[in-house]
Design an enzyme around this catalytic site. Structure first.
Site, mmCIF file in Angstrom:
data_model
loop_
_atom_site.group_PDB
_atom_site.id
_atom_site.type_symbol
_atom_site.label_atom_id
_atom_site.label_comp_id
_atom_site.label_asym_id
_atom_site.label_seq_id
_atom_site.Cartn_x
_atom_site.Cartn_y
_atom_site.Cartn_z
ATOM 1 N N ILE A 129 -26.240 23.945 -24.695
ATOM 2 C CA ILE A 129 -25.565 24.999 -23.936
ATOM 3 C C ILE A 129 -24.874 24.497 -22.681
ATOM 4 C CG2 ILE A 129 -26.996 26.902 -24.787
ATOM 5 C CD1 ILE A 129 -28.662 26.672 -22.243
ATOM 6 N N GLY A 130 -25.027 23.233 -22.380
ATOM 7 C CA GLY A 130 -24.353 22.730 -21.187
ATOM 8 C C GLY A 130 -24.616 21.250 -21.044
ATOM 9 N N GLY A 132 -24.420 17.891 -17.907
ATOM 10 C CA GLY A 132 -24.096 17.396 -16.574
ATOM 11 C C GLY A 132 -23.834 15.912 -16.656
ATOM 12 N N ALA A 133 -23.788 15.284 -15.515
ATOM 13 C CA ALA A 133 -23.455 13.866 -15.481
ATOM 14 C C ALA A 133 -24.490 13.021 -16.218
ATOM 15 C CB ALA A 133 -23.334 13.411 -14.033
ATOM 16 N N PHE A 134 -25.748 13.385 -16.075
ATOM 17 C CA PHE A 134 -26.808 12.588 -16.687
ATOM 18 C C PHE A 134 -27.656 13.396 -17.647
ATOM 19 C CE2 PHE A 134 -26.081 10.637 -12.510
ATOM 20 C CZ PHE A 134 -25.726 9.361 -12.920
ATOM 21 N N SER A 135 -27.196 14.561 -17.987
ATOM 22 C CA SER A 135 -28.092 15.431 -18.744
ATOM 23 C C SER A 135 -27.363 16.223 -19.814
ATOM 24 C CB SER A 135 -28.761 16.420 -17.774
ATOM 25 O OG SER A 135 -27.798 17.304 -17.243
ATOM 26 N N ARG A 136 -28.153 16.680 -20.785
ATOM 27 C CA ARG A 136 -27.684 17.706 -21.713
ATOM 28 C C ARG A 136 -28.652 18.872 -21.598
ATOM 29 N NH1 ARG A 136 -25.549 16.368 -27.458
ATOM 30 N NH2 ARG A 136 -27.591 15.503 -28.017
ATOM 31 N N LYS A 154 -33.318 21.110 -19.839
ATOM 32 C CA LYS A 154 -32.380 20.074 -19.383
ATOM 33 C C LYS A 154 -33.001 18.728 -19.718
ATOM 34 C CE LYS A 154 -30.416 18.659 -14.905
ATOM 35 N NZ LYS A 154 -30.053 19.225 -13.592
ATOM 36 N N ASP A 266 -25.395 21.869 -2.856
ATOM 37 C CA ASP A 266 -24.440 21.770 -3.967
ATOM 38 C C ASP A 266 -24.073 23.169 -4.467
ATOM 39 O OD1 ASP A 266 -22.772 20.423 -5.670
ATOM 40 O OD2 ASP A 266 -24.329 19.886 -7.114
HETATM 41 N N1 LIG Z 1 -31.448 27.668 -17.221
HETATM 42 C C1 LIG Z 1 -30.236 27.614 -17.775
HETATM 43 N N2 LIG Z 1 -29.781 28.612 -18.551
HETATM 44 C C2 LIG Z 1 -28.550 28.547 -19.109
HETATM 45 N N3 LIG Z 1 -27.681 27.525 -18.932
HETATM 46 C C3 LIG Z 1 -28.074 26.501 -18.150
HETATM 47 C C4 LIG Z 1 -29.367 26.480 -17.539
HETATM 48 N N4 LIG Z 1 -29.472 25.351 -16.826
HETATM 49 C C5 LIG Z 1 -28.314 24.698 -16.978
HETATM 50 N N5 LIG Z 1 -27.470 25.369 -17.774
HETATM 51 C C6 LIG Z 1 -26.115 24.970 -18.166
HETATM 52 O O1 LIG Z 1 -26.019 23.565 -18.154
HETATM 53 C C7 LIG Z 1 -25.093 23.144 -17.146
HETATM 54 C C8 LIG Z 1 -25.578 21.855 -16.520
HETATM 55 O O2 LIG Z 1 -26.833 22.089 -15.907
HETATM 56 P P1 LIG Z 1 -27.177 21.453 -14.500
HETATM 57 O O3 LIG Z 1 -26.105 21.835 -13.525
HETATM 58 O O4 LIG Z 1 -28.571 21.771 -14.135
HETATM 59 O O5 LIG Z 1 -27.075 19.931 -14.896
HETATM 60 P P2 LIG Z 1 -26.622 18.741 -13.992
HETATM 61 O O6 LIG Z 1 -26.854 17.465 -14.735
HETATM 62 O O7 LIG Z 1 -27.314 18.865 -12.689
HETATM 63 O O8 LIG Z 1 -25.101 19.082 -13.877
HETATM 64 P P3 LIG Z 1 -24.066 18.500 -12.851
HETATM 65 O O9 LIG Z 1 -24.012 17.031 -13.080
HETATM 66 O O10 LIG Z 1 -22.786 19.221 -13.217
HETATM 67 O O11 LIG Z 1 -24.569 18.886 -11.490
HETATM 68 C C9 LIG Z 1 -25.025 24.314 -16.172
HETATM 69 O O12 LIG Z 1 -23.830 24.310 -15.442
HETATM 70 C C10 LIG Z 1 -25.147 25.491 -17.132
HETATM 71 O O13 LIG Z 1 -23.913 25.755 -17.764
#
Ligand SMILES: Nc1ncnc2c1ncn2[C@@H]1O[C@H](COP(=O)(O)OP(=O)(O)OP(=O)(O)O)[C@@H](O)[C@H]1O
Length: 524
Positions: A129-130, A132-136, A154, A266
């Site tokens: 569903i999403g 980030g830089a180091f995560s899915r 995450k 952030d």
């Molecule tokens: N609890 C959740 N419910 C639904 N979607 C989520 C949830 N947590 C994260 N996401 C989705 O995943 C995306 C990435 O999550 P998150 O921002 O925590 O990761 P990140 O690695 O810190 O990202 P970034 O590198 O962009 O800061 C969020 O922008 C959102 O779209």
């Protein structure tokens, strides 16, 4: 290790390693998959741990009899007991272990298309569903529980954060990597996430944590509406009522954090998730007081990866997302909770007009504009927007942090407390404030359990010095927008911006809607 062994007990509750004094805590071995199962009294906490898992370096200062460690890993772990002493205060429940264990479950990897599934226990990954830089981030269900309540997980791949610059999430590109984070950063994120989401309906609720050989898994409440960022893209801009509805909830969340001595650092539309509500009105943007509008109901702050405990009110590490970063950070001045107020100002501005206040392709120009607070209420976008809204934005986008609104002042702002939908057409002879339905302070007072936060204060005070040591460690690197503490006093590095679609548009490429479509990932 045999069932009932008490030697060198390590108790894993919520994925975190403790060596508790609790004498009657036991652990057992599941023969086929070597799972050590430890019961925890946490609601829904999965309480399993694989021998394949690397144990967290998080621990608490509890005496372990010397000479009991009989293998390399245990010796490693003993020497790894360290830092984050405040964790025992933050996670008090983990010490109240009991014997009632659920069965641990590894969902069959053969049935999963995701490699992350292989080391995850008790949860089945459903779809991404999403990222980030180091995560899915995945939607998942707890297969060990009675009810299969969906959650978000995450997944952070260790390789991608421990120095090997490996592409992982969709947001990651070669060359985007600025600085790897360490385990302590992850654990800091978890600890803060858990603290701030307790009794706070305006933050994504932390549920649990697992650590395996390859991954960290952060389990949290699933928020099903998506990001406010995508909504701005979809709707172009928000009505004042809708912008107020969103920003008030963000402010409530931030008030809670600031009260606890924690700065988020952030705040941006991508980190604001929402629960959907039905659309009202033909164009879908009719606002209903107490409900929301534009499909946006409850708003929840997420991503605590850059959050920091600064109970003494100031910090020095530059970090954040450039467009939403406060000027004092570029100037390497001491900054404080007020950086979040700048972020709130940027988000409010963006929601009202549909484009961010500081928008330059050239990064040095962007930094200069931010440093000078050089933004406009440009026509025609701002023509129909009230003076009250502009006044609120101006108090937030104030370059001098001493003059900038703090969270309390913002929550008392007249515009924030007056909903347009309550105004009668013959408003002229009535003060607008008479039509406020409730002050956000009133709502706040009922929202949070102050005792919880007060108890945390002493723990946070103790952690201050530890946090200072970690001041230069940041692990975020989404696209190129993150900035970090420079090692050699270079102000910013590795910062090429994506092409923007126009001078007054959000960067569509950063929209997760766009990313999802591009990668043909199905959601929800
Ligand atoms: N609890 C959740 N419910 C639904 N979607 C989520 C949830 N947590 C994260 N996401 C989705 O995943 C995306 C990435 O999550 P998150 O921002 O925590 O990761 P990140 O690695 O810190 O990202 P970034 O590198 O962009 O800061 C969020 O922008 C959102 O779209």
């Amino acid at each position: 290790m045999s069932k009932g062994t008490t030697k060198n007990q390590s108790f894993i509750a919520d994925g975190l390693c403790f060596r508790p004094q609790t004498p009657d805590a036991t652990y057992s071995e599941a023969d086929n998959n070597k799972i050590y199962r430890i019961a925890s009294n946490l609601d829904n906490a999965h309480s399993t741990y694989s021998t394949d898992c690397r144990r967290s370096s998080l621990s608490v200062n509890i005496d372990t009899p010397s000479g009991e460690s009989d293998n390399e890993e245990d010796n490693f772990l003993d020497s790894d007991i360290q830092e984050v002493g405040y964790f025992s205060d933050v996670f008090p429940n983990e010490f109240e272990l009991n014997d009632e264990s659920d069965s641990s479950t590894y969902y069959s990897v053969m049935e999963s298309e995701f490699p992350e599934q292989s080391e995850l226990c008790n949860y089945k990954l459903l779809n991404q569903i999403g990222d980030g830089a180091f995560s899915r981030v995945f939607k998942a269900v707890n297969v060990a529980g009675i009810e299969q309540i969906p959650v978000a997980i995450k997944v952070i791949k260790k390789k991608s954060i421990f120095g090997e610059y490996e592409k992982y999430g969709n947001g990651a590109e070669d060359g985007d990597r600025i600085k790897p984070c360490n385990r302590e950063s992850i654990l800091n994120e978890i600890a803060i996430h858990r603290m701030v989401s307790e009794n706070n309906p305006y933050s994504v609720k932390f549920i649990s944590f697992q650590e395996s050989t390859t991954y960290f898994y952060l389990v949290s409440e699933l928020v099903t509406g998506g990001e406010i960022f995508d909504k701005i893209i979809q709707m172009s801009s928000f009505s004042e009522d809708l912008a107020r509805h969103v920003i008030t909830q963000v402010a409530m969340s931030i008030k809670h954090m600031h009260y606890m001595g924690i700065v988020h650092r952030d705040i941006k539309p991508e980190n604001l998730l929402f629960e959907p509500i039905p659309f009202y009105g033909v164009d879908g943007d009719e606002f209903k007081l107490g409900v929301g509008g534009g499909g946006i109901g409850l708003v929840k702050l997420t991503d605590f990866g850059l959050a920091k405990i600064i109970s003494h009110n100031t910090a020095k590490t530059p970090c954040g997302t450039i467009e939403y970063t406060a000027p004092e950070i570029f100037n390497f001045e001491e900054y404080s909770m007020k950086v979040d107020m700048w972020g709130i100002g940027c988000v409010l501005y963006t929601m009202l007009c549909g484009y961010p206040p500081f928008n330059e392709k050239d990064q040095s120009k962007l930094v200069k504009k931010i440093s000078e607070g050089d933004y406009q209420f440009s026509a025609p976008w701002w023509d129909g927007i009230s003076l009250g809204a502009k006044n609120a934005v101006s108090h937030l986008l104030e370059v001098d942090p001493r003059k900038r609104y703090d969270i309390g002042e913002f929550l008392n702002d007249p515009w924030l407390n007056t909903y347009d939908c309550l105004r009668p057409s013959t408003l002229d002879d009535q003060p607008a404030s008479e039509y406020a339905y409730a002050t956000v302070e009133d709502i706040l007072n009922g929202s949070f359990d102050k005792r919880t936060t007060e108890n945390l204060h002493s723990a946070l005070e103790q952690s201050y010095e530890l946090q200072e040591q970690d001041d230069t460690e940041s692990h975020k690197s989404a696209s190129s927008q993150y900035i970090f503490m420079p090692d050699n006093n270079e102000p910013l590095r590795n910062s090429s911006f994506d092409e923007l679609d126009g001078p007054f548009s959000l960067d569509l490429k950063r929209s997760s809607v766009y990313q999802r479509r591009k990668s043909k990932v199905s959601f929800w």
